[in-house]
Design a protein around this motif. Structure first.
Motif, short mmCIF file in Angstrom:
data_model
loop_
_atom_site.label_atom_id
_atom_site.label_comp_id
_atom_site.label_asym_id
_atom_site.label_seq_id
_atom_site.Cartn_x
_atom_site.Cartn_y
_atom_site.Cartn_z
N MET A 1 0.87 -1.09 -0.15
CA MET A 1 0.07 -0.01 -0.03
C MET A 1 0.82 1.35 0.12
O MET A 1 1.76 1.35 0.97
CB MET A 1 -0.88 0.11 1.34
N LYS A 2 0.84 2.13 -1.02
CA LYS A 2 1.69 3.14 -1.04
C LYS A 2 1.37 4.21 0.00
O LYS A 2 0.36 4.48 0.53
CB LYS A 2 1.37 4.03 -2.55
N LYS A 3 2.31 4.81 0.38
CA LYS A 3 2.39 5.96 1.38
C LYS A 3 2.19 7.35 0.82
O LYS A 3 2.86 7.70 0.16
CB LYS A 3 3.84 6.08 2.06
N ILE A 4 1.13 7.92 1.24
CA ILE A 4 0.49 9.15 0.78
C ILE A 4 1.39 10.15 1.50
O ILE A 4 1.60 10.33 2.70
CB ILE A 4 -1.07 9.52 0.94
N ARG A 5 1.87 11.21 0.59
CA ARG A 5 2.67 12.32 1.25
C ARG A 5 1.51 13.68 1.27
O ARG A 5 0.92 13.72 0.56
CB ARG A 5 4.05 12.72 0.37
N LEU A 6 2.00 14.25 2.54
CA LEU A 6 1.20 15.58 2.77
C LEU A 6 2.16 16.77 2.55
O LEU A 6 3.26 16.78 3.21
CB LEU A 6 0.64 15.61 4.27
N ILE A 7 1.80 17.65 1.50
CA ILE A 7 2.70 18.66 1.29
C ILE A 7 2.25 19.98 1.22
O ILE A 7 1.21 20.68 0.31
CB ILE A 7 3.16 18.23 -0.29
N PRO A 8 2.54 20.71 2.06
CA PRO A 8 2.08 22.28 2.20
C PRO A 8 2.85 23.09 0.90
O PRO A 8 3.88 22.64 0.55
CB PRO A 8 2.82 22.89 3.46
N ARG A 9 1.84 23.86 0.17
CA ARG A 9 2.27 24.74 -1.08
C ARG A 9 2.30 25.96 -0.64
O ARG A 9 1.52 26.69 0.05
CB ARG A 9 0.93 24.46 -2.25
N LEU A 10 3.66 26.70 -0.81
CA LEU A 10 3.90 28.08 -0.80
C LEU A 10 3.97 28.60 -1.92
O LEU A 10 4.76 28.66 -2.70
CB LEU A 10 5.27 28.03 0.27
N ASP A 11 2.85 29.67 -2.26
CA ASP A 11 2.84 30.34 -3.54
C ASP A 11 3.83 31.66 -2.88
O ASP A 11 3.19 32.27 -2.11
CB ASP A 11 1.34 30.71 -4.01
N ILE A 12 4.44 31.94 -3.89
CA ILE A 12 5.59 33.19 -3.53
C ILE A 12 5.56 34.26 -4.58
O ILE A 12 5.68 33.90 -5.58
CB ILE A 12 6.88 32.82 -3.43
N LYS A 13 5.42 35.57 -3.95
CA LYS A 13 5.66 36.59 -4.88
C LYS A 13 6.62 37.67 -4.31
O LYS A 13 6.10 38.30 -3.28
CB LYS A 13 4.31 37.12 -5.15
N GLY A 14 7.67 37.83 -4.84
CA GLY A 14 8.64 38.36 -4.40
C GLY A 14 8.81 37.95 -2.98
O GLY A 14 9.65 36.67 -3.00
N PRO A 15 9.04 38.71 -1.68
CA PRO A 15 9.46 38.20 -0.64
C PRO A 15 8.37 37.44 0.16
O PRO A 15 8.63 37.12 1.34
CB PRO A 15 9.94 39.48 0.09
N ASN A 16 6.96 37.60 -0.53
CA ASN A 16 5.97 37.43 0.29
C ASN A 16 5.36 35.97 0.00
O ASN A 16 5.26 35.70 -0.94
CB ASN A 16 4.70 38.37 0.29
N LEU A 17 4.78 35.16 1.13
CA LEU A 17 3.79 34.03 0.80
C LEU A 17 2.51 34.80 0.56
O LEU A 17 2.08 35.79 1.29
CB LEU A 17 3.85 33.29 2.19
N ILE A 18 1.87 34.33 -0.50
CA ILE A 18 0.39 34.64 -1.09
C ILE A 18 -0.54 33.68 -1.08
O ILE A 18 -0.04 32.66 -1.31
CB ILE A 18 0.88 35.70 -2.53
N LYS A 19 -1.78 34.10 -1.35
CA LYS A 19 -2.78 33.16 -1.79
C LYS A 19 -3.77 33.75 -2.41
O LYS A 19 -4.20 34.86 -2.24
CB LYS A 19 -3.46 32.50 -0.42
N GLY A 20 -4.19 32.74 -3.44
CA GLY A 20 -5.20 33.51 -4.53
C GLY A 20 -6.36 32.36 -4.61
O GLY A 20 -6.39 31.35 -3.77
N ILE A 21 -7.36 33.05 -5.44
CA ILE A 21 -8.41 31.85 -5.86
C ILE A 21 -8.56 31.81 -7.24
O ILE A 21 -8.36 32.82 -8.09
CB ILE A 21 -9.81 32.38 -5.23
N HIS A 22 -8.52 30.60 -7.91
CA HIS A 22 -8.22 30.36 -9.13
C HIS A 22 -6.79 30.88 -9.77
O HIS A 22 -6.72 31.42 -10.98
CB HIS A 22 -9.35 30.78 -10.26
#
Length: 253
Positions: A1-22
């Motif tokens: 049974m394969k092991k599922i990885r949990l991966i936080p995604r960090l979207d970066i713009k310049g020096p900042n972490l950002i988040k959007g929609i679509h």
């Protein structure tokens, strides 16, 4: 049974972490280093860094951020955005990344996938695909944060990318991204069925049940998550516990 990885995604713009929609309407969240350290301490299996404006400016500017990250984050790092050449990949790996994701440059010159996998190994070459649904069972690959059409069918492009040497696919649903409405499991299942390499589900995680759905209904090998973590609606540990309770094989901490 394969092991599922949990991966936080960090979207970066310049020096900042950002988040959007679509992948649009970007909101500044803070210092990516603080978030990376928090998610590492919560038990993330890997971290995914995405330079969201790199293709626009023709360069990846995450070198400093990655060099900072590897000082106190000791899990594999994947970096994507603005990678155009074998030399770009070399520089990112030297910064401390373990894997490099390529989207735009690969759609324009698929041979780059083969060059990178031959030089650094297929395990290092991640094909990043931004998918938009065009009809039932059909998705088109996009670039530039879901703005530019490529004319490529996602299923065919995934197969071709793996044939050229991609060792993993980062599959982002532009339609679901930032909506908190769950992953596009039909998209995940369609791609997972035709490629023999791991597929990372990205875009849409809204609650603790979504990991199980991505794995059971979409056959995903890993799950990338952003909004649910950045806004503190769940920790990596809580997501891991929920996955285990659903019978998903995740790394035990």
């Amino acid at each position: 049974m394969k092991k599922i990885r949990l991966i936080p995604r960090l979207d970066i713009k310049g020096p900042n972490l950002i988040k959007g929609i679509h992948l649009e309407g970007l909101r500044v969240m803070g210092d990516p280093q603080e978030f990376a350290r928090r998610y590492y301490e919560q038990g993330a299996d890997e971290l995914l860094y995405v330079d969201v404006v790199a293709s626009l400016y023709g360069r990846n500017s995450l070198h400093d951020i990655i060099e900072r990250a590897v000082r106190d984050v000791f899990v594999p790092l994947t970096v994507t955005g603005g990678v155009r050449s074998v030399d770009d990949v070399r520089k990112i790996l030297r910064s401390g990344a373990d894997k490099v994701g390529i989207n735009t440059a690969a759609t324009k010159r698929p041979e780059l996938i083969r060059e990178v996998s031959r030089k650094f190994g297929s395990q290092c070459m991640v094909l990043s695909i931004e998918a938009k649904r065009i009809s039932d069972g059909h998705w088109e690959a996009y670039t530039d944060n879901g703005r530019e059409r490529t004319g490529l069918d996602v299923i065919e492009w995934a197969q071709r990318g793996v044939d050229l040497g991609a060792g993993e696919i980062l599959l982002t649903s532009v339609d679901q991204e930032g909506t908190r409405e769950g992953f596009d499991t039909a998209l995940l299942a369609a791609v997972s069925k035709v490629v023999p390499v791991p597929v990372i589900a990205s875009g849409g995680m809204g609650n603790l049940d979504d990991v199980a759905k991505a794995v059971c209904d979409g056959a995903a090998d890993a799950v990338a998550m952003a909004d649910i973590l950045h806004y503190g609606r769940a920790t990596v540990g809580e997501i891991r516990a929920a996955a285990q309770a659903s019978g998903i094989n995740v790394r035990a901490l």
